[in-house]
Design an enzyme around this catalytic site. Structure first.
Site, short mmCIF file in Angstrom:
data_model
loop_
_atom_site.label_atom_id
_atom_site.label_comp_id
_atom_site.label_asym_id
_atom_site.label_seq_id
_atom_site.Cartn_x
_atom_site.Cartn_y
_atom_site.Cartn_z
N ILE A 110 0.83 -1.22 0.00
CA ILE A 110 0.00 0.00 0.00
C ILE A 110 0.86 1.27 0.00
O ILE A 110 0.33 2.37 0.17
CB ILE A 110 -0.97 0.05 1.20
CG1 ILE A 110 -0.20 0.11 2.53
CG2 ILE A 110 -1.95 -1.12 1.16
CD1 ILE A 110 -1.08 0.50 3.71
N SER A 111 2.14 1.14 -0.24
CA SER A 111 3.05 2.29 -0.21
C SER A 111 3.02 3.06 -1.52
O SER A 111 3.35 2.49 -2.57
CB SER A 111 4.47 1.82 0.08
OG SER A 111 5.41 2.80 -0.27
N PRO A 112 2.71 4.36 -1.50
CA PRO A 112 2.69 5.12 -2.75
C PRO A 112 4.08 5.27 -3.36
O PRO A 112 4.23 5.27 -4.59
CB PRO A 112 2.11 6.48 -2.34
CG PRO A 112 2.44 6.61 -0.89
CD PRO A 112 2.33 5.21 -0.34
N THR A 143 6.49 3.10 -3.12
CA THR A 143 6.79 1.80 -3.73
C THR A 143 6.13 1.71 -5.10
O THR A 143 6.73 1.20 -6.06
CB THR A 143 6.33 0.65 -2.82
OG1 THR A 143 7.02 0.73 -1.57
CG2 THR A 143 6.62 -0.70 -3.46
#
Length: 200
Positions: free
Chosen positions: A11-13, A15
């Site tokens: 859920i990391s933007p 990433t």
């Protein structure tokens, strides 16, 4: 053949912004990527970080500007406030872990599909149908979403412990086999340069 231990959160933007470019860097150098999804919120708590919801407004304002700026620079579709964020990252992480073990498809493509589903397609990557579709897109049996949950949970927890032990404190985070650490989507050029220098 060089290896890159890749610690990330589904859920990391940041990433999301990095995922496709990491694959290109690895391919350029013939490097193997070891995919290690983890619970980024738990990692923050273990390493002195602060979840976005608890940060000072000035930090979140800058984060928003930077995400929009970098997504434009990269020409990537991006929703600053996706419909399903935050969401439970464990199911999608378990699917990645199962896919790594299965080995029949493209794990990098699966990771990219999950991230794109969250940040560009307004989908909830905690939902079984979304995960199954991403698995299928990446050449895996969608039924992997239902298998190996115990192993997935154990590996997911182990990835967090390993990350803390190795000095990981954010995502995306890359560690080369000689112990060099790189944090963030904006450090891929440094990773690329390091892999080039390591060959000489």
């Amino acid at each position: 053949m060089p290896t890159i231990d890749y610690y990330f959160a589904t859920i990391s933007p940041f990433t999301y912004l990095a995922s496709e470019r990491l694959e290109k860097v690895a391919a350029k150098h013939g490097a193997t990527i070891n995919y290690k999804p983890l619970d980024i919120m738990a990692l923050f708590g273990r390493t002195g970080g602060t979840p976005p919801k608890d940060r000072h407004p000035s930090r979140n304002e800058y984060r928003a500007q930077e995400l929009l700026r970098q997504s434009r620079n990269l020409g990537m579709d991006f929703n600053l406030q996706p419909a399903h964020w935050p969401t439970n990252m464990a199911p999608s992480s378990y699917a990645v872990i199962a896919a790594v073990k299965d080995g029949s498809g493209d794990v990098g493509k699966l990771v990219q599909s999950l991230l794109r589903a969250c940040w560009a397609e307004q989908k909830d990557i905690a939902q079984d149908d979304v995960i199954r579709d991403c698995l299928s897109q990446a050449g895996f049996d969608p039924n992997l979403a239902d298998s190996g949950l115990l192993i997935g949970a154990e590996t997911y927890a182990a990835n967090l412990e390993e990350a803390v032990e190795r000095g990981v404190f954010g995502a995306p985070f890359y560690i080369t086999e000689d112990g060099q650490r790189f944090w963030g989507q904006d450090r891929l050029d440094d990773l690329d340069r390091h892999l080039t220098e390591a060959k000489s």
